[in-house]
Design an enzyme around this catalytic site. Structure first.
Site, mmCIF file in Angstrom:
data_model
loop_
_atom_site.group_PDB
_atom_site.id
_atom_site.type_symbol
_atom_site.label_atom_id
_atom_site.label_comp_id
_atom_site.label_asym_id
_atom_site.label_seq_id
_atom_site.Cartn_x
_atom_site.Cartn_y
_atom_site.Cartn_z
ATOM 1 N N ASN A 1 -10.546 -2.479 -6.211
ATOM 2 C CA ASN A 1 -9.717 -1.569 -7.003
ATOM 3 C C ASN A 1 -10.334 -1.209 -8.356
ATOM 4 O O ASN A 1 -9.877 -0.263 -9.017
ATOM 5 C CB ASN A 1 -8.323 -2.163 -7.236
ATOM 6 C CG ASN A 1 -7.453 -2.140 -5.994
ATOM 7 O OD1 ASN A 1 -6.526 -2.938 -5.860
ATOM 8 N ND2 ASN A 1 -7.741 -1.234 -5.066
ATOM 9 N N ASP B 1 0.821 -1.204 0.000
ATOM 10 C CA ASP B 1 0.000 0.000 0.000
ATOM 11 C C ASP B 1 0.859 1.261 0.000
ATOM 12 O O ASP B 1 1.926 1.296 0.611
ATOM 13 C CB ASP B 1 -0.896 -0.004 1.248
ATOM 14 C CG ASP B 1 -2.005 1.022 1.168
ATOM 15 O OD1 ASP B 1 -2.378 1.419 0.049
ATOM 16 O OD2 ASP B 1 -2.481 1.449 2.231
#
Length: 254
Positions: free
Chosen positions: A81, A33
């Site tokens: 996503n 991340d």
């Protein structure tokens, strides 16, 4: 593309060879991340961050192999996503081809076997073809498993596992009441992989974000403020050293 954006000065300083690890996890999960924030801090487009993140992923795979880790699962693209801008999603769907074009020879040389979890059938055709080629090229390798979570979500995986079990019951290959925690593992995408021992998340976020929810029930969690493109071999080594110091009692008394 984006040459010079790959690693920071901090990363280039991480060249000290670490001592051998006496205690280490068999299976590490990496929530990679912070790519977007890394790019934003440098006034770069988000895709530059994803490119830099890919370079960090290459180094993480090498480090895991050098450290003797049996399996590493990389959270490459989640089911959530797809909500990102179309141009960014398109770039992310082309990253696997970039990665394997440059890295497949080294993966084969290192005896690494590539696996994928997630609903890969919903990926663009060119990404599916890349997935198939990577699996085929490494299918006979017997070393570390590099497991890419691509279009993956933990809840979706558990639902799919229940559907597989229900289908076996309908077809007479299983019976109601036969499912246990132990037998459930074989219906999951991770069937055949070592138990998940350690989950590492970068960028300062402290949550699992739908990653390996079933498998992480007793995994050790390790969080760092380091953004993924700046994550180095030294960071990975520190995470493993911290893991080695923890008491894993699994509910028992020490």
């Amino acid at each position: 593309m984006f040459k010079g954006f790959g690693r920071s000065q901090r990363a280039s300083a991480a060249a000290v060879e670490q001592p051998a690890l006496d205690v280490k996890p068999r299976h590490i999960g990496l929530i990679m991340d912070g790519n977007g924030r890394w790019a934003q801090q440098r006034g770069l487009p988000r895709i530059a961050g994803h490119h830099a993140g890919m370079l960090a992923m290459k180094e993480a795979i090498r480090a895991c192999d050098d450290f003797g880790i049996e399996c590493v699962t990389l959270y490459a693209f989640s089911t959530e996503n797809w909500k990102r801008p179309a141009a960014e999603v398109d770039y992310l769907m082309r990253l696997p081809e970039q990665f394997f074009r440059s890295e497949i020879d080294e993966l084969v040389r290192r005896n690494v076997r590539v696996r994928f979890i997630g609903d890969t059938e919903r990926l663009p055709t060119h990404t599916q073809e890349t997935v198939r080629r990577a699996i085929q090229c490494t299918q006979h390798n017997t070393g570390m498993i590099v497991n890419f979570a691509l279009n993956y979500g933990g809840r979706m995986e558990i639902v799919a596992a229940m559907e597989r079990y229900a289908r076996e019951v309908m077809e007479g290959r299983a019976t109601v009441g036969q499912l246990t925690e132990a037998t459930c593992d074989r219906y999951l995408d991770t069937a055949g992989l070592p138990p998940l021992d350690l989950v590492i998340r970068t960028s300062g976020e402290i949550r699992l974000s739908n990653f390996l929810l079933w498998q992480a029930a007793y995994a050790e969690l390790w969080f760092t403020d380091v953004l993924w493109p700046d994550f180095t071999r030294d960071d990975l080594y520190q995470a493993i050293c911290d893991y080695a110091k923890r008491k894993r009692r699994f509910g028992a008394i020490e």
